[in-house]
Motif scaffolding. Structure first.
Motif, PDB file in Angstrom:
ATOM      1  N   ARG A 174       0.833  -1.207   0.000  1.00  0.00           N
ATOM      2  CA  ARG A 174       0.000   0.000   0.000  1.00  0.00           C
ATOM      3  C   ARG A 174       0.867   1.256   0.000  1.00  0.00           C
ATOM      4  O   ARG A 174       0.587   2.223  -0.727  1.00  0.00           O
ATOM      5  N   LEU A 175       1.922   1.241   0.814  1.00  0.00           N
ATOM      6  CA  LEU A 175       2.824   2.389   0.814  1.00  0.00           C
ATOM      7  C   LEU A 175       3.521   2.546  -0.535  1.00  0.00           C
ATOM      8  O   LEU A 175       3.671   3.668  -1.044  1.00  0.00           O
ATOM      9  N   MET A 176       3.933   1.423  -1.104  1.00  0.00           N
ATOM     10  CA  MET A 176       4.624   1.465  -2.386  1.00  0.00           C
ATOM     11  C   MET A 176       3.693   1.977  -3.489  1.00  0.00           C
ATOM     12  O   MET A 176       4.108   2.739  -4.373  1.00  0.00           O
ATOM     13  N   ARG A 177       2.456   1.557  -3.459  1.00  0.00           N
ATOM     14  CA  ARG A 177       1.522   1.961  -4.510  1.00  0.00           C
ATOM     15  C   ARG A 177       1.331   3.473  -4.531  1.00  0.00           C
ATOM     16  O   ARG A 177       1.271   4.079  -5.611  1.00  0.00           O
ATOM     17  N   GLN A 178       1.245   4.081  -3.381  1.00  0.00           N
ATOM     18  CA  GLN A 178       1.077   5.532  -3.341  1.00  0.00           C
ATOM     19  C   GLN A 178       2.245   6.247  -4.018  1.00  0.00           C
ATOM     20  O   GLN A 178       2.049   7.167  -4.814  1.00  0.00           O
ATOM     21  N   ARG A 179       3.449   5.781  -3.740  1.00  0.00           N
ATOM     22  CA  ARG A 179       4.626   6.467  -4.288  1.00  0.00           C
ATOM     23  C   ARG A 179       4.787   6.191  -5.780  1.00  0.00           C
ATOM     24  O   ARG A 179       5.148   7.082  -6.548  1.00  0.00           O
ATOM     25  N   VAL A 180       4.508   4.955  -6.215  1.00  0.00           N
ATOM     26  CA  VAL A 180       4.639   4.647  -7.641  1.00  0.00           C
ATOM     27  C   VAL A 180       3.582   5.396  -8.449  1.00  0.00           C
ATOM     28  O   VAL A 180       3.870   5.928  -9.533  1.00  0.00           O
ATOM     29  N   GLU A 181       2.358   5.466  -7.945  1.00  0.00           N
ATOM     30  CA  GLU A 181       1.321   6.220  -8.639  1.00  0.00           C
ATOM     31  C   GLU A 181       1.697   7.694  -8.751  1.00  0.00           C
ATOM     32  O   GLU A 181       1.465   8.339  -9.788  1.00  0.00           O
ATOM     33  N   GLN A 182       2.305   8.232  -7.703  1.00  0.00           N
ATOM     34  CA  GLN A 182       2.731   9.628  -7.750  1.00  0.00           C
ATOM     35  C   GLN A 182       3.800   9.826  -8.826  1.00  0.00           C
ATOM     36  O   GLN A 182       3.777  10.814  -9.564  1.00  0.00           O
TER      37      GLN A 182
END
Length: 705
Positions: A389-397
């Motif tokens: 979940r943390l990774m998804r936020q940063r990759v989407e950004q």
């Protein structure tokens, strides 16, 4: 050989004659004497009829030999007397011996009488003793039978206690939480399970009270034992360090035992998943920022956010951390759940058989067998969910803030690579793979959006071809960008058979719009400039795509387009040679005629074959031929492939030579027919067509070669 045997070797008639010859000589030959001879003849006949093969006869002869009896008259007279005397003596000896036997028999009879008296006396005494001891023997037999029954009951009770009853120490080890979960606990738990299973035998008898009581007590003990190991496992999982390569065997064994209670086992898995999710989330936060979520700083960790210098490196480092963490988590959990074979699967299957209410699902179907590998992958996937979940936020950004088309595709390709990696590591249906698939789709959407925006900004450049008819600048930039994208795609794990099909959407966004723009630009230019421009664009594209083996379909399409435009240029050059040489009308007029007499007769009436027109055509041809090839090549000077330009011109010249050869042949045939007609009709000769048009096909080929 004895004398009797030697005599017997002679013929029997001779023996009889020798034996009785003296008697025959002594008997007087009278009537009375003849009557006396008749018995003697009978005797002799009887003797003569005796066979030497008779055993008794041979034994008698042997006996005579042993006695040394000679065949004399005296011996024959005394033989019977001696034999009778011996028989009498033998009988006397036998009688004496039987007298001794009779004496012994009398003694034996006396002894038997005494034995019978002693037997009767002993029998009387035994009968009296038996009457006196009968009651004592009966009582002793009864006591022995009772003792045997007591021994059997004691053995049965001992076996029952050993197999169906837990001792006080065993009860304490199984149920008390103060006692450790050690080897004794697992031994007692196994015994309690065996007791519960063996109670099925007791329940098979008529009196089931004892069996029911033992089953109830065994079930209670087992429940207490499983609750104890369940609480112990939860305490151990709180402090469990999966990074420790030597995880205790007790917890592994406890998990295998706990698998027999699927509900408790699943609760432990949920507890472990929640604990590991928090640990891995904190580890990912530390890897990103250098400090944990609770504010603890770790100087030894180089933060990803500071070490990554570009978005691609940033995303790649996060995905690499996720891959490393997933592999480590899976290897650590394999030690807990799979290292001892399929014991957990067997335990869960046994537990499902015991928990009857779990056999029937809500839809009425029985649940499938437990797959340890799938369960492990699912557990690892749950452990990674917090970090994901943390990774998804940063990759989407990163994807949303990116404005570079190539970088957007590289991000999509990177995500696709890790999606395939995690798909093989876990399973295609895991949430981690789904998360990467969603990010890949978003990166591809961003790539398409950026590519379309770039094409939209270049719409103003799609109107006029460049002065040099070379590939426009936007196409060159697009090919450079496409080259970078293809090189990135080459590093992916797509199979060779599917690569080109997978890459088609990228071609549709990064190449096809630019090539379509070049085609629209060529439509505004005239021939042959449009074909020269398109060939230059197609050749530039072909040179880029032909470097990659999986672009065979695209390169074949470009080659077809180049061949089509090449044919147009050949046609243009051919028309140029026909028009500039002045032979357009002549070739067109004679092209429909064949080398037949009727067609040759029509030739003289054609306007293009009249003397003024032929002379003018010959003059134009002579003026054109010296520079014909140079002028034709000059038409294709802007074609960047000079070899292709020469080949096109050569093809056009060959077609022109074929037409010229036909014209020459028709004119020659017309002159020959005219000469024959003049010779027949004796008409004056007229100037021939070949004299007005003297050029030959050999000269044309030399000048156009």
């Amino acid at each position: 050989m004895t004398s009797h045997e030697a005599a017997l070797e002679r013929p029997l008639s001779l023996q009889a004659r020798d034996s009785f010859s003296p008697l025959l000589h002594q008997v007087p030959q009278t009537q009375q004497s003849l009557r006396g001879i008749i018995p003697l003849s009978s005797k002799v006949t009887s003797v003569l009829s005796a066979s030497y093969a008779d055993t008794e006869f041979r034994e008698a002869l042997t006996l005579l030999d042993d006695r040394g009896v000679h065949n004399t008259a005296e011996s024959r007279r005394r033989l019977r007397l001696d034999l009778q005397r011996e028989v009498i003596n033998s009988n006397g000896e036998v009688i004496n011996e039987f007298a001794k036997v009779a004496e012994q028999l009398r003694r034996i009879g006396h002894t038997i009488s005494r034995l019978n008296e002693n037997f009767q006396e002993t029998k009387t005494q035994i009968g009296a003793a038996h009457k006196a001891t009968t009651s004592a023997l009966s009582e002793g037999s009864l006591l022995i039978a009772q003792r045997s029954q007591i021994d059997k009951k004691q053995a049965l009770l001992k076996a029952f206690n050993a197999n169906f009853v837990l001792s006080g120490d065993e009860m304490a080890a199984l149920t008390l939480t103060s006692e450790p979960v050690d080897e004794l606990f697992f031994t007692v738990l196994s015994k309690a399970k065996k007791i519960s299973k063996d109670c099925e035998v007791l329940l098979g008898f008529g009196n089931q009270t004892l069996g029911l009581e033992i089953v109830e007590q065994a079930s209670k003990n087992l429940s207490l034992g499983f609750q104890k190991v369940y609480k112990w496992v939860q305490r151990e999982l709180k402090t469990l360090n999966l990074e420790n390569p030597q995880i205790g065997s007790s917890i592994r064994r406890a998990l295998r035992v706990l698998a027999e209670r699927p509900t408790l086992f699943q609760n432990c898995l949920d507890f472990l998943a929640d604990a590991r999710e928090h640990v891995l989330s904190d580890s990912f936060h530390t890897a990103l920022t250098g400090g944990s979520a609770f504010g603890t700083q770790r100087v030894s960790v180089k933060p990803i956010e500071l070490a990554a210098h570009d978005p691609l490196r940033y995303v790649g480092d996060m995905l690499a951390w996720a891959h490393s963490a997933t592999v480590g988590e899976k290897e650590a959990l394999e030690v807990l759940f799979i290292s001892d074979g399929d014991e957990i699967a067997k335990g869960i299957q046994a537990g499902r058989e015991n928990e009857v209410w779990r056999l029937i699902a809500e839809d009425g179907e029985e649940p499938g067998s437990f797959d340890a590998v799938s369960a492990l992958n699912e557990l690892v996937d749950r452990d990674m969910s917090g970090a994901v979940r943390l990774m998804r936020q940063r990759v989407e950004q990163v994807i949303q803030t990116n404005e570079d088309t190539i970088l957007a595709y590289k991000l999509a390709n990177l995500l696709s690579f890790y999606k395939g990696t995690f798909s093989r590591l876990l399973s295609p249906g895991s949430s981690l793979v789904e998360f990467l698939g969603l990010l890949e789709s978003e990166a591809l959407r961003q790539f398409r959006s950026l590519a379309r925006d770039h094409v939209a900004t270049l719409q103003g450049e799609f109107h006029h071809t460049p002065p040099n008819l070379g590939p426009p600048e936007f196409l060159i930039d697009a090919l450079e960008q496409l080259l970078a994208i293809i090189k990135t795609y080459e590093t992916s794990f797509a199979s060779p058979g599917d690569r080109e099909a997978d890459f088609k959407p990228v071609m549709a966004e990064a190449f096809d719009p630019f090539l379509s723009g070049c085609i629209r630009m060529a439509q505004a230019a005239g021939a042959p400039s449009n074909s020269v421009f398109l060939i230059n664009c197609f050749m530039a594209s072909l040179n880029t795509l032909s470097k990659f083996s999986f672009m065979q379909t695209s390169t074949a399409q470009l080659q077809e387009k180049i061949a089509k435009e090449r044919a147009r240029l050949v046609e243009s050059q051919y028309a140029f040679l026909r028009v500039e040489s002045g032979l357009e009308s002549l070739i067109e007029s004679l092209g429909a005629l064949e080398e037949k007499d009727e067609d040759v007769e029509k030739l003289s009436s054609l306007e293009a074959v009249q003397a003024p027109e032929l002379v003018q055509a010959s003059q134009m041809l002579d003026e054109f031929l010296p520079s014909a090839l140079m002028d034709a090549v000059e038409n294709l000077r802007l074609l960047q492939d000079t070899k292709l330009a020469r080949d096109i011109t050569e093809d056009a010249a060959k077609r022109f030579c074929v037409d010229f050869e036909h014209v020459e042949e028709m004119l020659t045939l017309a002159d020959e027919m005219s000469e024959r007609r003049n010779a027949v009709e004796e008409m004056p000769e007229v100037q021939s067509l070949r004299a007005l048009f003297p050029r030959t096909i050999g000269e044309i080929r030399v000048l156009l070669s």
